[in-house]
Design a protein around this motif. Sequence first.
Motif, PDB file in Angstrom:
ATOM      1  N   SER A  17     -59.527-110.196  -2.724  1.00 26.77           N
ATOM      2  CA  SER A  17     -60.191-109.504  -3.821  1.00 26.77           C
ATOM      3  C   SER A  17     -61.430-108.768  -3.354  1.00 26.77           C
ATOM      4  N   GLY A  30     -66.476-105.056 -18.750  1.00 28.66           N
ATOM      5  CA  GLY A  30     -65.360-104.786 -19.660  1.00 28.66           C
ATOM      6  C   GLY A  30     -65.106-103.303 -19.840  1.00 28.66           C
ATOM      7  N   SER A  33     -63.558-101.932 -16.684  1.00 25.87           N
ATOM      8  CA  SER A  33     -62.158-102.344 -16.628  1.00 25.87           C
ATOM      9  C   SER A  33     -61.281-101.442 -17.495  1.00 25.87           C
ATOM     10  N   GLU A  34     -61.748-101.163 -18.709  1.00 30.21           N
ATOM     11  CA  GLU A  34     -61.007-100.280 -19.620  1.00 30.21           C
ATOM     12  C   GLU A  34     -60.853 -98.879 -19.028  1.00 30.21           C
ATOM     13  N   ALA A  43     -55.576-101.930 -12.753  1.00 33.19           N
ATOM     14  CA  ALA A  43     -55.928-103.145 -13.495  1.00 33.19           C
ATOM     15  C   ALA A  43     -56.964-103.932 -12.694  1.00 33.19           C
ATOM     16  N   ALA A  44     -58.066-104.294 -13.355  1.00 32.24           N
ATOM     17  CA  ALA A  44     -59.133-105.069 -12.723  1.00 32.24           C
ATOM     18  C   ALA A  44     -59.712-106.023 -13.766  1.00 32.24           C
ATOM     19  N   THR A  45     -60.191-107.165 -13.321  1.00 27.96           N
ATOM     20  CA  THR A  45     -60.664-108.224 -14.203  1.00 27.96           C
ATOM     21  C   THR A  45     -62.185-108.273 -14.267  1.00 27.96           C
ATOM     22  N   PRO A  46     -62.765-108.188 -15.487  1.00 31.34           N
ATOM     23  CA  PRO A  46     -64.212-108.396 -15.607  1.00 31.34           C
ATOM     24  C   PRO A  46     -64.549-109.832 -15.199  1.00 31.34           C
ATOM     25  N   MET A  47     -65.629-110.013 -14.481  1.00 25.30           N
ATOM     26  CA  MET A  47     -66.030-111.345 -14.020  1.00 25.30           C
ATOM     27  C   MET A  47     -66.943-112.049 -15.032  1.00 25.30           C
ATOM     28  N   TRP A  50     -67.833-115.992 -15.324  1.00 30.98           N
ATOM     29  CA  TRP A  50     -67.609-116.634 -14.025  1.00 30.98           C
ATOM     30  C   TRP A  50     -68.936-117.040 -13.394  1.00 30.98           C
ATOM     31  N   LEU A  58     -66.743-106.485 -11.505  1.00 28.18           N
ATOM     32  CA  LEU A  58     -65.342-106.284 -11.816  1.00 28.18           C
ATOM     33  C   LEU A  58     -64.566-106.683 -10.566  1.00 28.18           C
ATOM     34  N   ARG A  59     -63.495-107.427 -10.741  1.00 28.77           N
ATOM     35  CA  ARG A  59     -62.732-107.949  -9.603  1.00 28.77           C
ATOM     36  C   ARG A  59     -61.405-107.220  -9.462  1.00 28.77           C
TER      37      ARG A  59
END
Length: 82
Positions: A17, A30, A33-34, A43-47, A50, A58-59
């Motif tokens: 990652s 967020g 990511s959008e 596609a990426a995931t907000p952290m 965490w 953003l991961r």
Amino acid sequence: MRQLDGYPLVRPHGGWSLLLDTATLGLAPGEASERLFHRGRVAATPMTGWGPSGDRYLRLVFANEPTDRLGDLRERFRAAFG
């Protein structure tokens, strides 16, 4: 990493990652990511959630991504963030 030169990235110390510092871009994770998903088709995931420092990252995970799909990553980031 070369394709994303100039973006506020946290270099991975192993694993699959990569983190993007969205606060440096003036965005919440967020929102970033959008933008990546809708404008850059990434596609990426907000952290968020965490830990206290995760609220700015953003991961992106490359564990199962064929290398040919990463060839235009810079153009996808430009589409999302300008």
